[in-house]
Design a protein around this motif. Structure first.
Motif, PDB file in Angstrom:
ATOM      1  N   THR A  60       0.843  -1.191   0.000  1.00 36.17           N
ATOM      2  CA  THR A  60       0.000   0.000   0.000  1.00 36.17           C
ATOM      3  C   THR A  60       0.877   1.238   0.000  1.00 36.17           C
ATOM      4  OG1 THR A  60      -0.097   0.212   2.408  1.00 36.17           O
ATOM      5  CG2 THR A  60      -1.709  -1.264   1.362  1.00 36.17           C
ATOM      6  N   ALA A  61       0.256   2.373  -0.248  1.00 36.21           N
ATOM      7  CA  ALA A  61       0.996   3.633  -0.242  1.00 36.21           C
ATOM      8  C   ALA A  61       1.565   3.928   1.138  1.00 36.21           C
ATOM      9  CB  ALA A  61       0.081   4.771  -0.694  1.00 36.21           C
ATOM     10  N   ARG A  62       0.952   3.372   2.195  1.00 35.33           N
ATOM     11  CA  ARG A  62       1.454   3.618   3.547  1.00 35.33           C
ATOM     12  C   ARG A  62       2.743   2.863   3.824  1.00 35.33           C
ATOM     13  NH1 ARG A  62      -4.280   3.327   5.970  1.00 35.33           N
ATOM     14  NH2 ARG A  62      -3.851   1.125   6.236  1.00 35.33           N
ATOM     15  N   GLU A  63       3.049   1.833   3.020  1.00 33.85           N
ATOM     16  CA  GLU A  63       4.227   1.001   3.271  1.00 33.85           C
ATOM     17  C   GLU A  63       5.336   1.199   2.245  1.00 33.85           C
ATOM     18  OE1 GLU A  63       2.718  -3.232   4.545  1.00 33.85           O
ATOM     19  OE2 GLU A  63       1.408  -2.422   2.998  1.00 33.85           O
ATOM     20  N   CYS A  64       4.980   1.549   1.017  1.00 33.05           N
ATOM     21  CA  CYS A  64       5.956   1.562  -0.078  1.00 33.05           C
ATOM     22  C   CYS A  64       7.000   2.652   0.140  1.00 33.05           C
ATOM     23  CB  CYS A  64       5.245   1.773  -1.405  1.00 33.05           C
ATOM     24  SG  CYS A  64       6.382   1.816  -2.796  1.00 33.05           S
ATOM     25  N   PRO A  65       8.296   2.304   0.130  1.00 35.77           N
ATOM     26  CA  PRO A  65       9.347   3.307   0.320  1.00 35.77           C
ATOM     27  C   PRO A  65       9.658   4.098  -0.938  1.00 35.77           C
ATOM     28  CG  PRO A  65      10.345   1.153   0.043  1.00 35.77           C
ATOM     29  CD  PRO A  65       8.851   0.935   0.047  1.00 35.77           C
ATOM     30  N   GLY A  66       9.064   3.718  -2.072  1.00 31.97           N
ATOM     31  CA  GLY A  66       9.351   4.384  -3.333  1.00 31.97           C
ATOM     32  C   GLY A  66      10.380   3.632  -4.156  1.00 31.97           C
ATOM     33  N   ALA A  67      10.352   3.870  -5.454  1.00 30.86           N
ATOM     34  CA  ALA A  67      11.198   3.100  -6.369  1.00 30.86           C
ATOM     35  C   ALA A  67      12.679   3.257  -6.077  1.00 30.86           C
ATOM     36  CB  ALA A  67      10.899   3.520  -7.808  1.00 30.86           C
ATOM     37  N   PHE A  68      13.105   4.454  -5.657  1.00 30.32           N
ATOM     38  CA  PHE A  68      14.533   4.694  -5.475  1.00 30.32           C
ATOM     39  C   PHE A  68      15.091   3.976  -4.244  1.00 30.32           C
ATOM     40  CE2 PHE A  68      13.215   8.439  -7.966  1.00 30.32           C
ATOM     41  CZ  PHE A  68      14.071   8.266  -9.049  1.00 30.32           C
ATOM     42  N   ARG A  69      14.237   3.605  -3.298  1.00 26.78           N
ATOM     43  CA  ARG A  69      14.705   2.941  -2.083  1.00 26.78           C
ATOM     44  C   ARG A  69      14.319   1.472  -2.056  1.00 26.78           C
ATOM     45  NH1 ARG A  69      13.392   6.535   3.131  1.00 26.78           N
ATOM     46  NH2 ARG A  69      14.770   4.934   4.000  1.00 26.78           N
ATOM     47  N   CYS A  70      13.828   0.964  -3.180  1.00 29.28           N
ATOM     48  CA  CYS A  70      13.381  -0.430  -3.246  1.00 29.28           C
ATOM     49  C   CYS A  70      14.280  -1.208  -4.199  1.00 29.28           C
ATOM     50  CB  CYS A  70      11.932  -0.482  -3.725  1.00 29.28           C
ATOM     51  SG  CYS A  70      11.295  -2.166  -3.943  1.00 29.28           S
ATOM     52  N   PRO A  71      14.779  -2.385  -3.814  1.00 31.04           N
ATOM     53  CA  PRO A  71      15.622  -3.191  -4.701  1.00 31.04           C
ATOM     54  C   PRO A  71      14.943  -3.551  -6.018  1.00 31.04           C
ATOM     55  CG  PRO A  71      15.725  -4.028  -2.454  1.00 31.04           C
ATOM     56  CD  PRO A  71      14.640  -2.987  -2.481  1.00 31.04           C
ATOM     57  N   SER A  72      13.599  -3.618  -6.002  1.00 34.20           N
ATOM     58  CA  SER A  72      12.863  -3.966  -7.223  1.00 34.20           C
ATOM     59  C   SER A  72      12.245  -2.741  -7.877  1.00 34.20           C
ATOM     60  CB  SER A  72      11.764  -4.993  -6.897  1.00 34.20           C
ATOM     61  OG  SER A  72      12.310  -6.170  -6.336  1.00 34.20           O
ATOM     62  N   GLY A  73      12.723  -1.559  -7.488  1.00 36.80           N
ATOM     63  CA  GLY A  73      12.122  -0.329  -7.982  1.00 36.80           C
ATOM     64  C   GLY A  73      12.123  -0.202  -9.487  1.00 36.80           C
ATOM     65  N   ARG A  74      13.182  -0.711 -10.148  1.00 35.69           N
ATOM     66  CA  ARG A  74      13.253  -0.583 -11.604  1.00 35.69           C
ATOM     67  C   ARG A  74      12.200  -1.434 -12.309  1.00 35.69           C
ATOM     68  NH1 ARG A  74      19.692  -0.517 -13.283  1.00 35.69           N
ATOM     69  NH2 ARG A  74      20.239   1.392 -12.139  1.00 35.69           N
ATOM     70  N   ASP A  75      11.699  -2.461 -11.628  1.00 33.34           N
ATOM     71  CA  ASP A  75      10.708  -3.358 -12.228  1.00 33.34           C
ATOM     72  C   ASP A  75       9.326  -3.177 -11.606  1.00 33.34           C
ATOM     73  OD1 ASP A  75      12.678  -4.574 -13.843  1.00 33.34           O
ATOM     74  OD2 ASP A  75      13.312  -5.802 -12.140  1.00 33.34           O
ATOM     75  N   CYS A  76       9.104  -2.080 -10.894  1.00 32.89           N
ATOM     76  CA  CYS A  76       7.860  -1.887 -10.145  1.00 32.89           C
ATOM     77  C   CYS A  76       6.677  -1.698 -11.091  1.00 32.89           C
ATOM     78  CB  CYS A  76       7.998  -0.677  -9.224  1.00 32.89           C
ATOM     79  SG  CYS A  76       6.497  -0.308  -8.294  1.00 32.89           S
ATOM     80  N   CYS A  77       5.665  -2.515 -10.920  1.00 33.09           N
ATOM     81  CA  CYS A  77       4.474  -2.431 -11.774  1.00 33.09           C
ATOM     82  C   CYS A  77       3.696  -1.139 -11.535  1.00 33.09           C
ATOM     83  CB  CYS A  77       3.570  -3.634 -11.530  1.00 33.09           C
ATOM     84  SG  CYS A  77       4.304  -5.218 -11.975  1.00 33.09           S
ATOM     85  N   ALA A  78       3.579  -0.732 -10.262  1.00 34.87           N
ATOM     86  CA  ALA A  78       2.854   0.495  -9.956  1.00 34.87           C
ATOM     87  C   ALA A  78       3.572   1.702 -10.548  1.00 34.87           C
ATOM     88  CB  ALA A  78       2.692   0.663  -8.446  1.00 34.87           C
ATOM     89  N   GLU A  79       4.907   1.716 -10.462  1.00 38.57           N
ATOM     90  CA  GLU A  79       5.665   2.829 -11.030  1.00 38.57           C
ATOM     91  C   GLU A  79       5.585   2.827 -12.556  1.00 38.57           C
ATOM     92  OE1 GLU A  79       7.038   5.368  -9.508  1.00 38.57           O
ATOM     93  OE2 GLU A  79       6.370   4.616  -7.565  1.00 38.57           O
ATOM     94  N   ASP A  80       5.560   1.651 -13.156  1.00 36.06           N
ATOM     95  CA  ASP A  80       5.389   1.572 -14.609  1.00 36.06           C
ATOM     96  C   ASP A  80       4.043   2.170 -15.024  1.00 36.06           C
ATOM     97  OD1 ASP A  80       7.828   0.404 -14.934  1.00 36.06           O
ATOM     98  OD2 ASP A  80       7.065  -1.642 -15.193  1.00 36.06           O
ATOM     99  N   ALA A  81       3.006   1.857 -14.249  1.00 40.01           N
ATOM    100  CA  ALA A  81       1.679   2.404 -14.559  1.00 40.01           C
ATOM    101  C   ALA A  81       1.679   3.923 -14.418  1.00 40.01           C
ATOM    102  CB  ALA A  81       0.634   1.778 -13.633  1.00 40.01           C
ATOM    103  N   ARG A  82       2.356   4.432 -13.390  1.00 40.79           N
ATOM    104  CA  ARG A  82       2.451   5.882 -13.219  1.00 40.79           C
ATOM    105  C   ARG A  82       3.214   6.524 -14.363  1.00 40.79           C
ATOM    106  NH1 ARG A  82       3.982   8.524  -7.629  1.00 40.79           N
ATOM    107  NH2 ARG A  82       3.397  10.282  -8.950  1.00 40.79           N
ATOM    108  N   ALA A  83       4.267   5.852 -14.825  1.00 42.78           N
ATOM    109  CA  ALA A  83       5.055   6.396 -15.939  1.00 42.78           C
ATOM    110  C   ALA A  83       4.213   6.466 -17.212  1.00 42.78           C
ATOM    111  CB  ALA A  83       6.305   5.542 -16.160  1.00 42.78           C
ATOM    112  N   ARG A  84       3.407   5.435 -17.459  1.00 43.89           N
ATOM    113  CA  ARG A  84       2.533   5.462 -18.634  1.00 43.89           C
ATOM    114  C   ARG A  84       1.512   6.585 -18.516  1.00 43.89           C
ATOM    115  NH1 ARG A  84       2.939  -0.180 -17.886  1.00 43.89           N
ATOM    116  NH2 ARG A  84       0.948  -0.240 -16.773  1.00 43.89           N
ATOM    117  N   ALA A  85       0.980   6.760 -17.296  1.00 40.34           N
ATOM    118  CA  ALA A  85      -0.003   7.820 -17.082  1.00 40.34           C
ATOM    119  C   ALA A  85       0.622   9.200 -17.294  1.00 40.34           C
ATOM    120  CB  ALA A  85      -0.593   7.713 -15.678  1.00 40.34           C
ATOM    121  N   ALA A  86       1.881   9.346 -16.883  1.00 37.53           N
ATOM    122  CA  ALA A  86       2.558  10.639 -17.016  1.00 37.53           C
ATOM    123  C   ALA A  86       2.749  11.041 -18.473  1.00 37.53           C
ATOM    124  CB  ALA A  86       3.900  10.594 -16.299  1.00 37.53           C
TER     125      ALA A  86
END
Length: 734
Positions: A191-217
């Motif tokens: 959830t948003a309350r737990e996620c440290p963000g892509a830059f602080r996550c070992p799997s940040g480069r492959d994050c599905c939620a971040e990919d969706a945000r990038a497409r939306a942007a």
């Protein structure tokens, strides 16, 4: 631009099945939307059923040159926009329109959590659930045939989710081949309350939620859920990409959704989940760390017991503040403050309220003497406050409980930080990611606990208990000032619905001097194709003979319609009583809301013309069954909101003597119109809406309600209704 809009709209309509049809209201709306987008003025449009309002705002959006967010309240409309309407608009324009659907983070699989399960998936076992069950309308419900009480079954689902995560591209749970149990999905999502963000996550480069945000942007049009837009506002604008226009479709839902989204909730599941997540990252050599996690987990049961007696009731601010008042019993230390690293609970208190130490968690009660009891008595005597929510003596002391929770969460954070220091540089990226998630969850929980003790007069607190464990909820009483400050000054708003509530723009804080309104009506011939029948002869609903008389009326009407009835009720009790009374008296089958999930129930109703469907408030909107299958809609009573709804109760107090007209009447009128709107869904539909509440024929406020209903021919004559239904059942289109 208006000419370009009308030309493009005609081109899109020509591609519809049958070549489309002339819809003057759609054209009028599209031109108004284009004008608003170009001029930066807000617009509120009432567009009746059949207008084609989605194309009326999508075509101007495609031609506007602005980034537009479309927020909807139902998944069905989101799917229609993404799978049908937007592709048609994109094909009909030369601008190279791009669009994307963006969902909340918890809707996407978390690759980091999947990697942490990794090779252990084969040996996975689950203990008792650590998460709150979903709301009744949450899509994460157990699938048919799933034994939800069996942890092994849930573990099997988790293993299936891990295998699915290896191949999925989007990670969107909507693409799953099965419906997971909410506990299984919670194991592989975040959830948003737990996620440290892509830059602080070992799997940040492959994050599905971040990919969706990038497409939306990168998209011109972004389709979201209205709740996600509320989360965007609550976060200070951090959830969605920058945009210039927002379209709220199903605008009648916006006030309630924002009321939920801009508040907070603290329930037993948050403590249980935090303790479960914290244990693996604590120092195993530190005995106190384990006890601190156990103490937080114990809060789940304590919260459940303390909140249960308050279910459905408001909690006065004095009681919430009692746990942090320096002069009150059970003070638990300073409130946490927000730092740049996240909410900091501060130092843990040296002790806990009497009787609530780490070894004992009895049900807290208000003391018989002292400042806290005085606060409760003061709350009881406050003018306008519901006295049922402020009893003393044996009632739970929620203020002391919040102080206890603040102390225990703070103590757990101390141990988490100590474990982090002990780990030092030898900690792996995966271990660090787990710890970050736990620290974020703890920080958000600590911040919410602090906010509960510092509520302002513009907020209302209450205990909610639907099909879940009781939870302490906070919502703004009036969302208008918040939206006025955070939204309307920077984003152009287009609001539309088949039924726009009276005074909606004002209640949402829209600047009236910069807001236009429009009603384009509906293309359907309501006066020829439908009747609105009010059963004026039925007894007053408060009299004991009222319910049997209602059942007799239902029997007569349903028999005349040959089934084909959607019977809407304002309570589960009334629905069940009608099912029980009529099951042996009608020659047609009856389906009730208890029989199947909503989609399957609507499909079963649609498949058999003679079937009747008896349902409650969840079916007053979002049900689309055109044709002879639905020829009669009955409404058991005027759908006034409950007098004890905590948020509405607070709004009535704020509104003063005019509360009925400002709070209750608009909501009842909107819901009545939504229910009546289930009948005519296409230009060929015919039928009757029967309101089985004589007040709609006799009460002084009846005109205000009747104005909200589609312009059907009205009658009080049952014989006329029976004749009309018989003609519809016989297929007579005369």
């Amino acid at each position: 631009m208006p000419d370009e809009v009308t030309t493009t709209l005609a081109r899109v309509a020509a591609g519809l099945p049958g070549g489309g049809e002339s819809r003057p209201g759609q054209v009028e709306m599209a031109v108004a939307v284009a004008t608003s987008m170009a001029g930066g003025r807000h617009l509120v449009v009432q567009a009746g059923t059949g207008t084609g309002k989605s194309l009326a705002y999508l075509v101007p959006a495609a031609l506007s040159g602005e980034r537009v967010v479309v927020a909807t309240a139902t998944k069905a409309l989101q799917d229609q926009l993404a799978d049908k309407d937007l592709p048609m608009v994109a094909a009909a324009t030369d601008a190279g329109l791009t669009f994307a659907v963006l969902k909340g983070r918890s809707n996407y699989v978390c690759r980091q959590r999947v990697s942490e399960i990794g090779g252990t998936a084969g040996q996975l076992t689950l203990a008792a659930g650590s998460a709150d069950p979903p709301d009744a309308d949450d899509t994460l419900t157990p699938g048919a045939g799933v034994d939800t009480s069996d942890p092994a079954t849930i573990a099997d689902q988790v293993r299936s989710l891990v295998r699915w995560a290896e191949d999925t591209i989007t990670g969107d749970r909507a693409e799953l081949p099965f419906e997971p149990h909410f506990r299984a999905w919670a194991m592989v999502s975040t959830t948003a309350r737990e996620c440290p963000g892509a830059f602080r996550c070992p799997s940040g480069r492959d994050c599905c939620a971040e990919d969706a945000r990038a497409r939306a942007a990168e998209a011109d049009v972004i389709v979201v859920n209205t709740h996600l837009y509320g989360a965007h506002l609550a976060s200070g604008g951090l959830v969605l990409p920058e945009h210039q226009v927002v379209v709220f479709d199903e605008a009648h839902e916006v006030e309630d959704v924002m009321t939920d989204s801009l508040g907070l909730e603290v329930g037993p599941g948050r403590f249980r989940a935090l303790a479960t997540a914290a244990r693996p990252v604590l120092d195993t050599a530190d005995d106190g760390a384990g006890r601190a996690a156990d103490a937080v987990a114990d809060l789940a049961d304590v919260f459940h017991r303390v909140l249960r007696p308050w279910s459905g009731r408001r909690v006065p601010h004095q009681i919430l503040a009692g746990g942090t008042d320096p002069g009150a019993a059970g003070t638990g230390g300073d409130s946490p403050e927000l730092t740049e690293d996240g909410p900091d609970p501060g130092p843990a208190p040296d002790g806990e309220p009497v009787g609530l130490d780490l070894g004992l968690a009895p049900l807290p009660v208000a003391p018989t003497k002292g400042p806290l009891t005085a606060a409760v008595r003061a709350a009881t005597s406050t003018k306008g406050t519901s006295t049922k929510a402020t009893a003393v003596g044996s009632d739970p002391d929620i203020g002391t409980l919040l102080a206890l929770a603040t102390g225990r969460v703070g103590r757990l954070v101390d141990h988490l930080r100590r474990a982090e220091r002990e780990a030092g540089d030898v900690e792996t990226s995966t271990e660090r990611s787990r710890r970050d998630r736990v620290m974020l969850a703890a920080g958000h929980l600590a911040a919410d606990l602090a906010r509960l003790a510092l509520l302002g007069s513009e907020e209302v607190a209450w205990v909610e208990d639907s099909n879940r464990a009781p939870a302490l909820r906070v919502s703004p009483i009036d969302v208008g000032p918040i939206l006025g400050e955070q939204l309307w000054g920077s984003v152009t708003g287009i609001l539309t619905s088949a039924t726009v509530p009276i005074g909606l723009a004002e209640r949402l804080g829209m600047p009236l001097d910069a807001t236009d309104t429009l009603d384009v009506g509906s293309p359907f011939d309501y006066r020829t194709h439908s009747l609105l029948y009010v059963a004026a002869s039925l007894p007053d609903r408060r009299r004991p003979e009222a319910e049997p008389a209602l059942h007799d009326e239902l029997e007569t009407l349903i028999a005349a319609a040959g089934g084909r009835t959607l019977a809407l009720f304002t309570s589960w009790r009334a629905m069940r009583a009608a099912v029980e009374a009529l099951s042996g008296r009608l020659a047609v089958p009856i389906l009730s809301q208890s029989d199947l999930p909503k989609p399957a129930l609507v499909e079963a109703f649609r498949a058999d013309e003679s079937t009747c469907l008896f349902a409650t408030l969840g079916f007053w909107q979002g049900v689309d069954v055109p044709g002879r299958t639905l020829s009669l809609v009955t409404i058991d009573r005027i759908p006034f909101p409950r007098p004890d709804d905590p948020v509405l109760e607070a709004r009535r107090e704020l509104a003063g003597p005019g509360a009925f007209g400002r709070v209750d009447l608009p909501r009842a009128g909107t819901l009545l119109a939504q229910g009546a709107g289930r009948l005519i869904r296409s230009s060929n539909d015919r039928g009757v809406v029967a309101v089985l509440d004589s007040r709609l024929a006799t009460a002084r406020y009846r005109s205000a309600l009747l104005e909200r209903v589609p312009p059907m021919k009205r009658t009080l004559d049952r014989a006329e209704v029976i004749e009309f239904l018989a003609a519809v059942a016989a297929g007579d289109d005369g």
